[in-house]
Scaffold this active site. Sequence first.
Site, PDB file in Angstrom:
ATOM      1  N   TRP A  83       0.812  -1.217   0.000  1.00 17.91           N
ATOM      2  CA  TRP A  83       0.000   0.000   0.000  1.00 17.91           C
ATOM      3  C   TRP A  83       0.842   1.263   0.000  1.00 17.91           C
ATOM      4  O   TRP A  83       0.483   2.258  -0.654  1.00 17.91           O
ATOM      5  CB  TRP A  83      -1.011  -0.011   1.142  1.00 17.91           C
ATOM      6  CG  TRP A  83      -2.048  -1.060   0.875  1.00 17.91           C
ATOM      7  CD1 TRP A  83      -2.252  -2.224   1.561  1.00 17.91           C
ATOM      8  CD2 TRP A  83      -2.990  -1.084  -0.212  1.00 17.91           C
ATOM      9  NE1 TRP A  83      -3.255  -2.958   0.981  1.00 17.91           N
ATOM     10  CE2 TRP A  83      -3.729  -2.287  -0.105  1.00 17.91           C
ATOM     11  CE3 TRP A  83      -3.277  -0.213  -1.269  1.00 17.91           C
ATOM     12  CZ2 TRP A  83      -4.739  -2.627  -1.013  1.00 17.91           C
ATOM     13  CZ3 TRP A  83      -4.289  -0.562  -2.178  1.00 17.91           C
ATOM     14  CH2 TRP A  83      -4.999  -1.752  -2.036  1.00 17.91           C
ATOM     15  N   ASP A 119      -1.313   6.911   5.854  1.00 19.31           N
ATOM     16  CA  ASP A 119      -2.424   6.063   5.430  1.00 19.31           C
ATOM     17  C   ASP A 119      -2.730   5.128   6.595  1.00 19.31           C
ATOM     18  O   ASP A 119      -1.944   4.235   6.929  1.00 19.31           O
ATOM     19  CB  ASP A 119      -2.001   5.267   4.185  1.00 19.31           C
ATOM     20  CG  ASP A 119      -3.057   4.260   3.736  1.00 19.31           C
ATOM     21  OD1 ASP A 119      -4.112   4.167   4.379  1.00 19.31           O
ATOM     22  OD2 ASP A 119      -2.805   3.566   2.722  1.00 19.31           O
ATOM     23  N   LYS A 151     -12.525  -1.071   6.803  1.00 20.63           N
ATOM     24  CA  LYS A 151     -12.060  -1.984   7.859  1.00 20.63           C
ATOM     25  C   LYS A 151     -12.663  -1.579   9.213  1.00 20.63           C
ATOM     26  O   LYS A 151     -13.586  -2.201   9.689  1.00 20.63           O
ATOM     27  CB  LYS A 151     -10.524  -2.002   7.940  1.00 20.63           C
ATOM     28  CG  LYS A 151      -9.880  -2.685   6.726  1.00 20.63           C
ATOM     29  CD  LYS A 151      -9.394  -1.721   5.750  1.00 20.63           C
ATOM     30  CE  LYS A 151      -8.447  -2.182   4.699  1.00 20.63           C
ATOM     31  NZ  LYS A 151      -8.776  -3.214   3.762  1.00 20.63           N
TER      32      LYS A 151
HETATM   33  N1  PMP Z   1      -4.428   1.637   1.923  1.00 20.24           N
HETATM   34  C1  PMP Z   1      -4.515   0.525   2.673  1.00 20.24           C
HETATM   35  C2  PMP Z   1      -3.605   0.394   3.862  1.00 20.24           C
HETATM   36  C3  PMP Z   1      -5.433  -0.474   2.374  1.00 20.24           C
HETATM   37  O1  PMP Z   1      -5.503  -1.577   3.132  1.00 20.24           O
HETATM   38  C4  PMP Z   1      -6.284  -0.308   1.259  1.00 20.24           C
HETATM   39  C5  PMP Z   1      -7.331  -1.344   0.890  1.00 20.24           C
HETATM   40  N2  PMP Z   1      -7.202  -2.581   1.363  1.00 20.24           N
HETATM   41  C6  PMP Z   1      -6.151   0.844   0.489  1.00 20.24           C
HETATM   42  C7  PMP Z   1      -5.223   1.798   0.856  1.00 20.24           C
HETATM   43  C8  PMP Z   1      -7.001   1.068  -0.722  1.00 20.24           C
HETATM   44  O2  PMP Z   1      -8.318   1.274  -0.338  1.00 20.24           O
HETATM   45  P1  PMP Z   1      -9.509   1.320  -1.398  1.00 20.24           P
HETATM   46  O3  PMP Z   1      -9.564  -0.008  -2.077  1.00 20.24           O
HETATM   47  O4  PMP Z   1     -10.676   1.630  -0.537  1.00 20.24           O
HETATM   48  O5  PMP Z   1      -9.214   2.407  -2.368  1.00 20.24           O
END
Ligand code: PMP
Length: 361
Positions: free
Chosen positions: A102, A173, A197
Amino acid sequence: MTKIYNFCAGPAMLPVEVMQKAQAEFLDWQSMGRSVMEISHRSKEYIALAEAAEQDLRELLNVPDNYKVLFAQGGGRGQFSAVPMNLRGRGDSGAFLLTGSWSEGALSEASKFLNTKVVGEVEVQEGLSTVPSITENQIDQKSAYFHYCANETVDGIEINDIPDCGDVPLVVDMSSNILSKPLDVSKFGVIYAGAQKNIGPSGLSVVIVRDDLLDYAMPETPTFLHYKTMANYDSMYNTPPTYSWYLAGLVFKWLKEQGGVASIAEKNAKKAALLYDCIDESCFYLNKVHPNFRSKMNVTFHLPNAELDAIFIRESEQAGLTALKGHRNVGGMRASIYNAMPLEGVIVLTQFMRDFARRYK
Ligand code: PMP
């Protein structure tokens, strides 16, 4: 019927009490004879709901008055784009700590808008992933911001210490660990989290921005992603995802009833300890993250061989323990144990794991 425990990394399980309340008032919210998703976001009833959700979140995280709380659209990745666009006016480069999938995603999107510099990366030492600590002198003080991911959902790596980046705004994030423990918001420039989450349904995201950072956007920034506009319109520049916001509000109330983030942090620590102890004692399962960086939200583990993976998945599903397959990039297993996962779910999982290890050792 077997009781189901859902270990999905996201969209993840929501607290059962929240789901029951949403179900009970699905067709008739506040005796209006309509669902909350069928009323105007400009109605006084909805505005009261939106304000209460923001207030509850502020209380839970002790958000100082010089921060705006925004309810945005586009999930976590939406902010991968929104952050660089909104902070580009502060400088033409951004600094990044890379710890997994991520943070890499955030870096790759940001590189469309500014120069990016990686100032630290996850390292594998004696088979265990560790994260270097970052200090002010590693970061060009002219950077628009410094970005890291506090919990790598795929890799099961969590960073507990807040990096020191001097006067450069710290952007984090927290999609997969926000609200899991107390947080000193005042250390950050921007905190963002996709909702799916610990907050509510996917698509929604929460952004907490320090006031002095609201107005550095590049001119091309789409208006609906522009922090200042979002703040001026109380996150209702365009029609917000009203039902998701409502559910997030119910989750915040539920969390307050649980005793808030300090209390949930104790429960989360207990759940994670049970699971890591089970892994460590087993001589069968293996976790590849240094103990200092083991995630309390996403517990990853490997079995001795890939043939056993398929058997583990099949038998765990039969036992009502669902969605334990690890991310395709990492393999193995992953148990996501966010705030809503009850202790008993983790106990049942560890009982299953011990029994499985005994049978297949
Ligand atoms: N950052 C993290 C730490 C995540 O776990 C996720 C999704 N699992 C995202 C960003 C991306 O989120 P989204 O799919 O809602 O755009």
